[in-house]
Write a protein that holds these residues in place. Structure first.
Motif, PDB file in Angstrom:
ATOM      1  N   PRO A 183      29.781  55.595  53.817  1.00 45.44           N
ATOM      2  CA  PRO A 183      29.876  56.799  54.655  1.00 45.44           C
ATOM      3  C   PRO A 183      31.186  57.563  54.516  1.00 45.44           C
ATOM      4  CG  PRO A 183      28.850  55.036  55.898  1.00 45.44           C
ATOM      5  CD  PRO A 183      29.302  54.427  54.599  1.00 45.44           C
ATOM      6  N   VAL A 184      32.327  56.874  54.421  1.00 43.16           N
ATOM      7  CA  VAL A 184      33.610  57.569  54.310  1.00 43.16           C
ATOM      8  C   VAL A 184      33.719  58.280  52.960  1.00 43.16           C
ATOM      9  CG1 VAL A 184      36.110  57.297  54.224  1.00 43.16           C
ATOM     10  CG2 VAL A 184      34.786  56.022  55.922  1.00 43.16           C
ATOM     11  N   SER A 185      33.358  57.577  51.892  1.00 47.10           N
ATOM     12  CA  SER A 185      33.410  58.180  50.555  1.00 47.10           C
ATOM     13  C   SER A 185      32.452  59.365  50.459  1.00 47.10           C
ATOM     14  CB  SER A 185      33.061  57.135  49.491  1.00 47.10           C
ATOM     15  OG  SER A 185      33.994  56.082  49.489  1.00 47.10           O
ATOM     16  N   LYS A 186      31.292  59.221  51.081  1.00 43.47           N
ATOM     17  CA  LYS A 186      30.302  60.311  51.061  1.00 43.47           C
ATOM     18  C   LYS A 186      30.874  61.560  51.736  1.00 43.47           C
ATOM     19  CE  LYS A 186      26.170  59.206  52.331  1.00 43.47           C
ATOM     20  NZ  LYS A 186      24.975  58.877  53.170  1.00 43.47           N
ATOM     21  N   ARG A 187      31.529  61.371  52.865  1.00 45.70           N
ATOM     22  CA  ARG A 187      32.112  62.505  53.574  1.00 45.70           C
ATOM     23  C   ARG A 187      33.188  63.181  52.727  1.00 45.70           C
ATOM     24  NH1 ARG A 187      30.689  66.212  56.943  1.00 45.70           N
ATOM     25  NH2 ARG A 187      31.596  67.442  55.285  1.00 45.70           N
ATOM     26  N   ASN A 188      33.991  62.387  52.031  1.00 38.05           N
ATOM     27  CA  ASN A 188      35.029  62.954  51.155  1.00 38.05           C
ATOM     28  C   ASN A 188      34.420  63.777  50.028  1.00 38.05           C
ATOM     29  OD1 ASN A 188      37.058  61.735  52.670  1.00 38.05           O
ATOM     30  ND2 ASN A 188      37.141  59.918  51.358  1.00 38.05           N
ATOM     31  N   VAL A 189      33.358  63.264  49.446  1.00 37.75           N
ATOM     32  CA  VAL A 189      32.694  63.972  48.345  1.00 37.75           C
ATOM     33  C   VAL A 189      32.037  65.253  48.853  1.00 37.75           C
ATOM     34  CG1 VAL A 189      30.725  63.844  46.767  1.00 37.75           C
ATOM     35  CG2 VAL A 189      32.375  61.970  46.869  1.00 37.75           C
ATOM     36  N   LEU A 190      31.390  65.190  49.997  1.00 35.78           N
ATOM     37  CA  LEU A 190      30.774  66.394  50.559  1.00 35.78           C
ATOM     38  C   LEU A 190      31.819  67.465  50.846  1.00 35.78           C
ATOM     39  CD1 LEU A 190      28.099  64.892  52.980  1.00 35.78           C
ATOM     40  CD2 LEU A 190      27.752  65.832  50.696  1.00 35.78           C
TER      41      LEU A 190
END
Length: 232
Positions: A183-190
């Motif tokens: 979830p944290v990495s996904k938010r950074n990529v988004l």
């Protein structure tokens, strides 16, 4: 602007009884500057194949793919010479595939710097930009000079995304960009994708992650029966 007009893609199979398989049939869509358009649908429905037709990895069977470059010239990517396509890939396109093809024994920061160096950036400025993005997606500094082959799947995917977007391309093609991310990495990529959108990039992405898609997409198409159905 990117306009896909009446695109069809078939494959001629030569294993067993020869037959022709239709992957995409009469597909139409458009992507404008500063817009994220999402493709959703089950695996095998043709999402990745459409991206590959646009990028030139697959040859289009029927139809046209019109792209207007930074100088205002229009190109039909379905009928384009290899030299021009290579120029567009280097100067204006970004493509994030589902898999990161690791270059052996080259440090991550050097792998990511190469697209900028290809555009005339200095080695120092390229490395500085690569490190900035590595930090943004949460890759620890201790890994920046390590070989990507030693990274985890999620770390490789984040490198893959940086490699595809580090030049801030005018056209960005994303194939499952958040599939293997926490979830944290996904938010950074988004957040990176939103930055691209805000600076005017045209973004077309294939998604299984509907939650991520809803965060960033302006328009969505469901791939149904080898064609696209606009999602209300």
């Amino acid at each position: 602007m990117l306009i896909v007009n009446n695109l069809s893609k078939t494959f001629n199979m030569h294993v067993g009884a020869e037959k022709t398989i239709t992957c995409l049939d009469s597909v139409n869509l458009s992507v404008e500057p500063g817009q994220v358009v999402a493709l959703i649908g089950p695996s095998g429905s043709g999402k990745s194949s459409l991206l590959k037709c646009i990028y030139g990895t697959y040859l289009t069977t029927v139809g046209n793919i019109y792209y207007t470059d930074a100088n205002g010239s229009e190109h039909d990517l379905a009928n384009i010479d290899l030299q021009t396509m290579r120029h567009l890939r280097t100067r204006e396109f970004g493509y994030v595939s589902q898999f990161f093809h690791v270059i052996p024994r080259i440090a991550a920061v050097d792998v990511l710097s190469q697209p900028l160096i290809n555009r005339g950036w200095s080695s120092n400025d390229s490395a500085k930009r690569a490190k900035e993005l590595l930090s943004k997606v949460g890759i620890p500094e201790s890994l920046w000079n390590m070989y990507p082959s030693t990274f985890s799947g999620g770390e490789k995917q984040r490198l893959n995304i940086i490699y595809g977007i580090i030049t801030m391309p005018r056209l960005v093609l994303l194939d499952e960009p958040t599939a293997s991310l926490d979830p944290v990495s996904k938010r950074n990529v988004l957040d990176l994708i939103i930055e691209l959108k805000e600076q005017g990039s045209m973004i077309l992405g294939a998604f299984h992650d509907y939650e991520a898609m809803r965060v960033i997409a302006d328009k969505s198409y469901h791939v149904v029966t080898k064609n696209l159905e606009l999602v209300a």
